[in-house]
Design a protein around this motif. Structure first.
Motif, PDB file in Angstrom:
ATOM      1  N   VAL A 174       0.861  -1.185   0.000  1.00 52.28           N
ATOM      2  CA  VAL A 174       0.000   0.000   0.000  1.00 52.28           C
ATOM      3  C   VAL A 174       0.899   1.237   0.000  1.00 52.28           C
ATOM      4  N   SER A 175       0.757   2.082  -1.013  1.00 52.65           N
ATOM      5  CA  SER A 175       1.509   3.333  -1.088  1.00 52.65           C
ATOM      6  C   SER A 175       0.669   4.470  -0.535  1.00 52.65           C
ATOM      7  N   VAL A 176       1.281   5.275   0.316  1.00 51.70           N
ATOM      8  CA  VAL A 176       0.582   6.411   0.921  1.00 51.70           C
ATOM      9  C   VAL A 176       1.148   7.718   0.362  1.00 51.70           C
ATOM     10  N   ILE A 177       0.256   8.600  -0.044  1.00 50.80           N
ATOM     11  CA  ILE A 177       0.637   9.928  -0.527  1.00 50.80           C
ATOM     12  C   ILE A 177      -0.259  10.947   0.161  1.00 50.80           C
ATOM     13  N   GLY A 178       0.345  12.001   0.706  1.00 51.84           N
ATOM     14  CA  GLY A 178      -0.438  13.049   1.350  1.00 51.84           C
ATOM     15  C   GLY A 178      -0.874  14.101   0.337  1.00 51.84           C
ATOM     16  N   LEU A 179      -2.167  14.345   0.262  1.00 48.33           N
ATOM     17  CA  LEU A 179      -2.690  15.306  -0.708  1.00 48.33           C
ATOM     18  C   LEU A 179      -2.344  16.748  -0.347  1.00 48.33           C
ATOM     19  N   ASP A 180      -1.753  16.963   0.831  1.00 41.12           N
ATOM     20  CA  ASP A 180      -1.319  18.310   1.180  1.00 41.12           C
ATOM     21  C   ASP A 180      -0.087  18.744   0.390  1.00 41.12           C
ATOM     22  N   LEU A 220      -4.561   7.935  -0.842  1.00 41.04           N
ATOM     23  CA  LEU A 220      -4.341   9.373  -0.853  1.00 41.04           C
ATOM     24  C   LEU A 220      -4.884   9.948   0.448  1.00 41.04           C
ATOM     25  N   ASN A 221      -3.979  10.332   1.331  1.00 37.99           N
ATOM     26  CA  ASN A 221      -4.353  10.790   2.661  1.00 37.99           C
ATOM     27  C   ASN A 221      -4.549  12.318   2.690  1.00 37.99           C
ATOM     28  N   LYS A 222      -5.146  12.784   3.757  1.00 37.38           N
ATOM     29  CA  LYS A 222      -5.360  14.217   4.017  1.00 37.38           C
ATOM     30  C   LYS A 222      -6.267  14.881   2.986  1.00 37.38           C
ATOM     31  N   ALA A 223      -7.249  14.144   2.519  1.00 38.38           N
ATOM     32  CA  ALA A 223      -8.215  14.739   1.592  1.00 38.38           C
ATOM     33  C   ALA A 223      -9.015  15.835   2.265  1.00 38.38           C
ATOM     34  N   ASP A 237     -12.203  21.099  -2.104  1.00 38.29           N
ATOM     35  CA  ASP A 237     -13.206  20.123  -2.551  1.00 38.29           C
ATOM     36  C   ASP A 237     -12.477  18.857  -2.963  1.00 38.29           C
ATOM     37  N   SER A 238     -13.222  17.783  -3.097  1.00 38.17           N
ATOM     38  CA  SER A 238     -12.605  16.471  -3.314  1.00 38.17           C
ATOM     39  C   SER A 238     -12.318  16.148  -4.781  1.00 38.17           C
ATOM     40  N   SER A 239     -12.634  17.063  -5.689  1.00 41.29           N
ATOM     41  CA  SER A 239     -12.503  16.741  -7.115  1.00 41.29           C
ATOM     42  C   SER A 239     -11.082  16.363  -7.543  1.00 41.29           C
ATOM     43  N   PRO A 240     -10.009  17.006  -7.042  1.00 43.06           N
ATOM     44  CA  PRO A 240      -8.668  16.565  -7.442  1.00 43.06           C
ATOM     45  C   PRO A 240      -8.382  15.122  -7.025  1.00 43.06           C
ATOM     46  N   ALA A 241      -8.817  14.763  -5.811  1.00 42.76           N
ATOM     47  CA  ALA A 241      -8.614  13.397  -5.330  1.00 42.76           C
ATOM     48  C   ALA A 241      -9.410  12.406  -6.169  1.00 42.76           C
ATOM     49  N   GLU A 242     -10.633  12.756  -6.477  1.00 46.26           N
ATOM     50  CA  GLU A 242     -11.479  11.887  -7.302  1.00 46.26           C
ATOM     51  C   GLU A 242     -10.867  11.696  -8.682  1.00 46.26           C
ATOM     52  N   HIS A 243     -10.325  12.776  -9.220  1.00 45.12           N
ATOM     53  CA  HIS A 243      -9.709  12.726 -10.548  1.00 45.12           C
ATOM     54  C   HIS A 243      -8.510  11.781 -10.547  1.00 45.12           C
ATOM     55  N   ILE A 244      -7.667  11.868  -9.516  1.00 40.31           N
ATOM     56  CA  ILE A 244      -6.498  10.997  -9.430  1.00 40.31           C
ATOM     57  C   ILE A 244      -6.926   9.541  -9.316  1.00 40.31           C
ATOM     58  N   TYR A 260      -9.122   7.655  -1.600  1.00 40.29           N
ATOM     59  CA  TYR A 260      -8.705   8.854  -0.883  1.00 40.29           C
ATOM     60  C   TYR A 260      -9.521   8.998   0.392  1.00 40.29           C
ATOM     61  N   GLY A 261      -8.982   9.738   1.325  1.00 40.08           N
ATOM     62  CA  GLY A 261      -9.672   9.950   2.592  1.00 40.08           C
ATOM     63  C   GLY A 261      -8.793  10.733   3.542  1.00 40.08           C
ATOM     64  N   SER A 262      -9.117  10.633   4.821  1.00 40.64           N
ATOM     65  CA  SER A 262      -8.355  11.353   5.845  1.00 40.64           C
ATOM     66  C   SER A 262      -8.263  10.500   7.094  1.00 40.64           C
ATOM     67  N   LEU A 263      -7.047  10.123   7.453  1.00 34.68           N
ATOM     68  CA  LEU A 263      -6.857   9.357   8.686  1.00 34.68           C
ATOM     69  C   LEU A 263      -7.206  10.199   9.902  1.00 34.68           C
ATOM     70  N   ARG A 264      -6.978  11.497   9.823  1.00 36.25           N
ATOM     71  CA  ARG A 264      -7.331  12.377  10.938  1.00 36.25           C
ATOM     72  C   ARG A 264      -8.839  12.418  11.143  1.00 36.25           C
ATOM     73  N   GLU A 265      -9.582  12.561  10.062  1.00 35.21           N
ATOM     74  CA  GLU A 265     -11.036  12.593  10.167  1.00 35.21           C
ATOM     75  C   GLU A 265     -11.580  11.234  10.591  1.00 35.21           C
ATOM     76  N   ALA A 266     -10.899  10.162  10.156  1.00 35.21           N
ATOM     77  CA  ALA A 266     -11.367   8.807  10.494  1.00 35.21           C
ATOM     78  C   ALA A 266     -11.309   8.558  11.991  1.00 35.21           C
ATOM     79  N   GLU A 267     -10.415   9.247  12.702  1.00 36.88           N
ATOM     80  CA  GLU A 267     -10.323   9.079  14.149  1.00 36.88           C
ATOM     81  C   GLU A 267     -11.601   9.505  14.861  1.00 36.88           C
ATOM     82  N   LYS A 268     -12.398  10.328  14.198  1.00 35.22           N
ATOM     83  CA  LYS A 268     -13.631  10.818  14.795  1.00 35.22           C
ATOM     84  C   LYS A 268     -14.806   9.870  14.586  1.00 35.22           C
TER      85      LYS A 268
END
Length: 241
Positions: free
Chosen positions: A142-148, A204-207, A212-219, A232-240
């Motif tokens: 699993v490759s992780v890339i931060g969208l920031d 793709l982390n830190k969405a 808006d999510s369109s760049p992540a969706e496009h990738i 794509y998603g957010s590990l930080r948001e997932a903690e909630k």
């Protein structure tokens, strides 16, 4: 209320068929591994967490060092999970044990999660000649890339930025684009390096930092067209959750 199995489903990880998962790439690898362990614990799975490089150690994890590795089955029976690694004195981080010793532990667990790369918390990475340290016996990468990293200079967002600059054929001040992320994600000289016959996923982390999510969706859509499953998603948001 937490939703167990969220990331397992999001990344389409078939843990029954492919139980050894190596995580590479940019910042977020350790958080993803700990989240997957949480989901697997909820499913009643026995999990070993380890690294072939270095990894931040959570003191809440039962730790089995290489000098007492025979205790792994006992610890798994008692706790359901264990970190199997030595501890580096200067940093306090988990560090690798011999790959052959780690491989022998696979039959004792249901899933093994291995951090197989380092990025100094940078969101983007192109591996150096000696990287990543994916074990031969891994089933999934699993490759992780931060969208920031999007829209920001390579020199600010990439670990060992000179490798990324050279790979993308851009100067260090050039902003990272969605096309750059796609290229890094699927190239055998990028994060697909040393994957070989293994199952491959891209996260793709830190969405949550995107307007808006369109760049992540496009990738994700572009990678799917090229035969790579990504999410794509957010590990930080997932903690909630």
């Amino acid at each position: 209320m937490k939703r167990y199995g969220y990331f397992l489903d999001l990344l389409k990880l078939d843990i029954e068929k492919y139980p050894v998962i190596a995580v590479v790439g940019g910042g977020g690898k350790t958080s993803l591994i700990y989240r997957l362990n949480e989901e697997l614990q909820a499913l009643g799975k026995k999990v070993i967490i380890s690294t072939t490089t270095h990894m931040a150690y959570d003191p809440m994890l039962p730790l089995v060092k290489s000098t007492c590795i025979e205790r792994v089955p006992e610890i798994l029976k008692e706790h359901g999970f264990a970190a199997v690694a030595d501890i580096e004195e200067t940093s306090g981080k988990m560090c690798a044990i011999e790959e052959a010793a780690l491989k022998k532990l696979v039959p004792f667990c249901d899933v093994m999660l291995i951090e197989a790369d380092g990025a100094k918390r940078k969101p983007l990475k192109v591996p150096a000649d000696w990287e990543p340290a994916i074990p031969d016996f891994a089933d999934v990468v699993v490759s992780v890339i931060g969208l920031d990293c999007l829209g920001k200079p390579i020199c600010e967002t990439a670990h060992r930025a000179e490798y990324t600059s050279s790979f993308l054929e851009k100067n260090l001040e050039a902003p990272v684009t969605a096309e750059d992320i796609e290229k890094i994600a699927i190239s055998v000289h990028g994060l697909y390096k040393n994957v070989d016959h293994k199952v491959y996923r891209v996260y793709l982390n830190k969405a949550d930092i995107l307007p808006d999510s369109s760049p992540a969706e496009h990738i994700v859509e572009d990678l799917a067209k090229q035969g790579t499953i990504a999410a794509y998603g957010s590990l930080r948001e997932a903690e909630k959750l």
